[in-house]
Enzyme design. Structure first.
Site, PDB file in Angstrom:
ATOM      1  N   HIS A  12      18.775  70.586  36.120  1.00 33.70           N
ATOM      2  CA  HIS A  12      17.827  71.517  35.504  1.00 33.70           C
ATOM      3  C   HIS A  12      16.519  70.822  35.125  1.00 33.70           C
ATOM      4  CE1 HIS A  12      16.845  74.248  31.854  1.00 33.70           C
ATOM      5  NE2 HIS A  12      16.521  74.923  32.950  1.00 33.70           N
ATOM      6  N   GLU A  39      16.303  71.973  40.115  1.00 36.78           N
ATOM      7  CA  GLU A  39      15.582  73.195  39.726  1.00 36.78           C
ATOM      8  C   GLU A  39      14.351  72.748  38.964  1.00 36.78           C
ATOM      9  OE1 GLU A  39      14.496  76.417  36.753  1.00 36.78           O
ATOM     10  OE2 GLU A  39      14.979  74.317  36.426  1.00 36.78           O
ATOM     11  N   ASP A  41      10.214  74.406  37.400  1.00 39.81           N
ATOM     12  CA  ASP A  41       9.382  75.586  37.118  1.00 39.81           C
ATOM     13  C   ASP A  41       7.967  75.357  37.649  1.00 39.81           C
ATOM     14  OD1 ASP A  41      11.472  76.746  35.303  1.00 39.81           O
ATOM     15  OD2 ASP A  41      11.021  74.916  34.176  1.00 39.81           O
ATOM     16  N   HIS A  54       7.037  74.206  32.415  1.00 46.01           N
ATOM     17  CA  HIS A  54       7.886  75.301  31.946  1.00 46.01           C
ATOM     18  C   HIS A  54       7.108  76.284  31.073  1.00 46.01           C
ATOM     19  CE1 HIS A  54      10.710  77.359  29.266  1.00 46.01           C
ATOM     20  NE2 HIS A  54      11.535  77.315  30.290  1.00 46.01           N
ATOM     21  N   GLU A 114      11.661  77.637  40.626  1.00 48.11           N
ATOM     22  CA  GLU A 114      11.550  78.802  39.755  1.00 48.11           C
ATOM     23  C   GLU A 114      10.077  79.152  39.593  1.00 48.11           C
ATOM     24  OE1 GLU A 114      13.223  78.840  35.729  1.00 48.11           O
ATOM     25  OE2 GLU A 114      12.066  80.679  35.381  1.00 48.11           O
TER      26      GLU A 114
END
Ligand code: G3P
Ligand code: MG
Length: 244
Positions: A12, A39, A41, A54, A114
């Site tokens: 993450h 993953e 952002d 993020h 993401e």
């Protein structure tokens, strides 16, 4: 159900607890712990450069301030995105999506991008990130998986780069989840582990969708999620959740 090329365990924000989240240092940390999928952002600078962050604002994870989407890339590139975490990472820069793509491709690491738009920029960000990812991963065997909580961003991504797989992110299960996945032509639902149960995972897979979850950090909970048949589990706990 379409072919699925991704590992079950995903680090993450890179390995965002052990190194500054959403930086190349965090990706390398995940890799060092055996993780072969990350993953992260992505949002847009004021001049249209996709980069990793993020929050909507710069304060928490950089030495900058204010809305992240208000500055051009040349200004964002000067910030220190590592000191907030620890002295080890002082001076670590914010990365562009392009930099992460080069690292991931060179090391055969799969990516879950993401799309995290600044409020009001959902369509523009979805289209631009998908377009950039399509070009950066044009020769890759494994395409990046695009995901977003913002359905407008996913819709724009689908139009910009229809070949790239998409996952709808949710923090609660909408009663019409299947209709939403169909409308957005998503291959997967990615839900907070706290709103999932074995029945829903089975129903999703029976309907032909891959089922993903975030952010599960307790090894016993992770074992339960594996038993339910989750296709991917996103975790911060890269030290105790084994990637294999
Ligand atoms: O992509 C899954 C997860 O990252 C969603 O939540 O807030 O950590 O981006 P967040
Ligand atoms: Mg995320």
């Amino acid at each position: 159900m379409k072919n699925w090329h991704y590992p079950r365990f995903v680090a993450h924000r890179g390995a965002g607890k052990f190194a500054p989240e959403n930086t190349l240092a965090a990706m390398r940390e995940g890799y060092a712990h055996g993780y072969r999928m990350v993953e992260f952002d992505v949002k847009m600078s004021a001049d249209g450069v996709p980069f990793l962050l993020h929050d909507d604002t710069l304060e928490r994870t950089t030495d900058g301030a204010g809305p992240a989407g208000a500055l051009p890339w040349a200004a964002l590139a000067r910030f220190d995105a590592g000191s907030w975490h620890s002295a080890t990472y002082a001076g670590e820069p914010l990365p562009t999506l392009s930099a992460i793509a080069h690292w991931a491709l060179a090391n055969a690491v799969a990516c879950n991008i993401e799309i995290k738009p600044m409020p009001g920029n959902e369509r523009e960000t979805g289209a631009a990130v998908a377009h950039a990812a399509d070009a950066l991963w044009s020769a890759a065997r494994v395409p990046p998986l695009l995901s977003s909580f913002a359905e407008d961003a996913l819709e724009a991504a689908r139009t910009a780069a229809p070949r790239l797989p998409r996952a709808l992110l949710v923090d609660a299960i909408p009663s019409d989840w299947q209709a939403r996945l169909e409308r957005l032509q998503c291959e997967a639902l990615n839900a907070d582990w706290r709103v999932l149960d074995a029945e829903l995972v089975a129903a999703g897979r029976r309907a032909g969708y891959r089922m993903l979850t975030y952010t599960a950090n307790d090894p016993q909970q992770v074992a339960r999620l594996v038993a339910w048949g989750l296709d991917a589990i996103i975790t911060d706990a890269i030290d105790i959740v084994r990637a294999v």
